[in-house]
Scaffold this active site. Structure first.
Site, short mmCIF file in Angstrom:
data_model
loop_
_atom_site.label_atom_id
_atom_site.label_comp_id
_atom_site.label_asym_id
_atom_site.label_seq_id
_atom_site.Cartn_x
_atom_site.Cartn_y
_atom_site.Cartn_z
CB SER A 142 -0.86 0.01 1.27
OG SER A 142 -1.57 1.23 1.40
CE1 TYR A 155 -4.64 -1.87 5.05
CE2 TYR A 155 -3.47 0.16 4.51
CZ TYR A 155 -4.17 -0.97 4.11
OH TYR A 155 -4.39 -1.19 2.77
CE LYS A 159 -1.80 -3.62 3.21
NZ LYS A 159 -1.95 -4.80 2.35
#
Ligand SMILES: NC(=O)c1ccc[n+]([C@@H]2O[C@H](COP(=O)([O-])OP(=O)(O)OC[C@H]3O[C@@H](n4cnc5c(N)ncnc54)[C@H](O)[C@@H]3O)[C@@H](O)[C@H]2O)c1
Length: 250
Positions: A142, A155, A159
């Site tokens: 991401s 998150y 990532k």
């Protein structure tokens, strides 16, 4: 893009970027193992591929469970004799909370799927790749794995980890005819993005305002880059992250 007859696993293939990726591989003549923990949505994708003249096999797997990942690769090899490509796409989204507000449960869930799940898939696929003497991994990381992403600590951590694992493994297996790359999408139309915007509708205008192209990415646009990295058109590319974000990172 030359992926004809390659045997490809796509995790999280029942929705969004994974679904588009499975369809793109099939369109280019690959044999696609459609994998997801949601069997209903994955079945629809697997059936669509066959209806459109392609070859697919549905294998359900929760990537956060090591035995299920082992079963995914074993069944693929039993069915097709080898595994050429794995796209580690399955992932869950952030909860939009500041770090001190984040729950331990949310942290554990996101890390288990987005980070440990990718490690499990890489470990098992690489074991098979070494046996057969070739292989290709494309991880779906991401923009949040390259740049600060406030209010999504788990998150962001997961990532950045995927980008790190991509680069480290690329070096480990560079002489083994095994390539490892990642795509880093910015905000892309999908169930994951819908969930984020439904939780905070004001985010829609805020997010679009920071994207130079003033629109979200489309799952098909990310899928194109994944298939390209998996193809024989990119034989000298390994350990790279391709950013697809409409210019956001600029
Ligand atoms: N949509 C975006 O804006 C965006 C941006 C950057 C990166 N990504 C990444 O792209 C990937 C795909 O996301 P998407 O936007 O298509 O989301 P999505 O929610 O549309 O699809 C995710 C799929 O993964 C599956 N899944 C979730 N947990 C799983 C598990 N433990 N095991 C197996 N399957 C599981 C879901 O059932 C679903 O089908 C994710 O890794 C996500 O982090 C998305």
């Amino acid at each position: 893009m030359n992926v004809k007859n390659k045997v490809v696993i796509v995790t999280g293939a029942g929705s969004g970027i994974g679904k588009a990726t499975a369809n793109h591989f099939a369109k280019h003549g690959a044999t696609v193992v459609v994998s997801d923990m949601n069997v209903e949505s994955a079945q629809i994708v697997a059936d669509e591929i066959v209806t459109n003249g392609g070859t697919s096999l549905l294998i359900t797997a929760n990537v956060a469970k090591f035995e299920e990942v082992e079963n995914l690769v074993a069944k693929t090899v039993a069915a097709f004799g080898r595994l050429d490509v794995i796209v580690n796409n399955a992932g869950i989204g952030p909860h939009l909370l500041r770090t001190h507000e984040s729950s331990l449960k949310e942290w554990d869930q996101v890390i288990a799927v987005n980070q440990t799940g990718v490690f499990y898939c890489m470990k098992v696929a690489l074991t098979q790749f070494l046996k057969q003497g070739h292989g290709n991994i494309v991880n779906v990381a991401s923009l949040a794995g390259l740049k600060a992403a406030p209010n999504m600590i788990s998150y962001s951590a997961s990532k950045f980890a995927v980008v790190g694992m991509t680069k480290s493994a690329a070096m480990e297996y560079a002489t083994k005819n095994i390539r490892v790359n990642a795509v880093c999408p910015g905000y892309t139309e999908s169930a994951l993005l819908d969930q984020l915007i439904n939780a905070k509708p004001e985010m829609d205008a805020i997010l679009k305002s920071v994207i130079p192209m003033k629109r979200y990415g489309k799952a098909d646009e990310i899928a194109d880059a994944v298939v390209w990295l998996a193809s024989d058109n990119t034989k000298f590319i390994t350990g790279q992250t391709i950013t697809l974000d409409g210019g956001t990172s600029l």
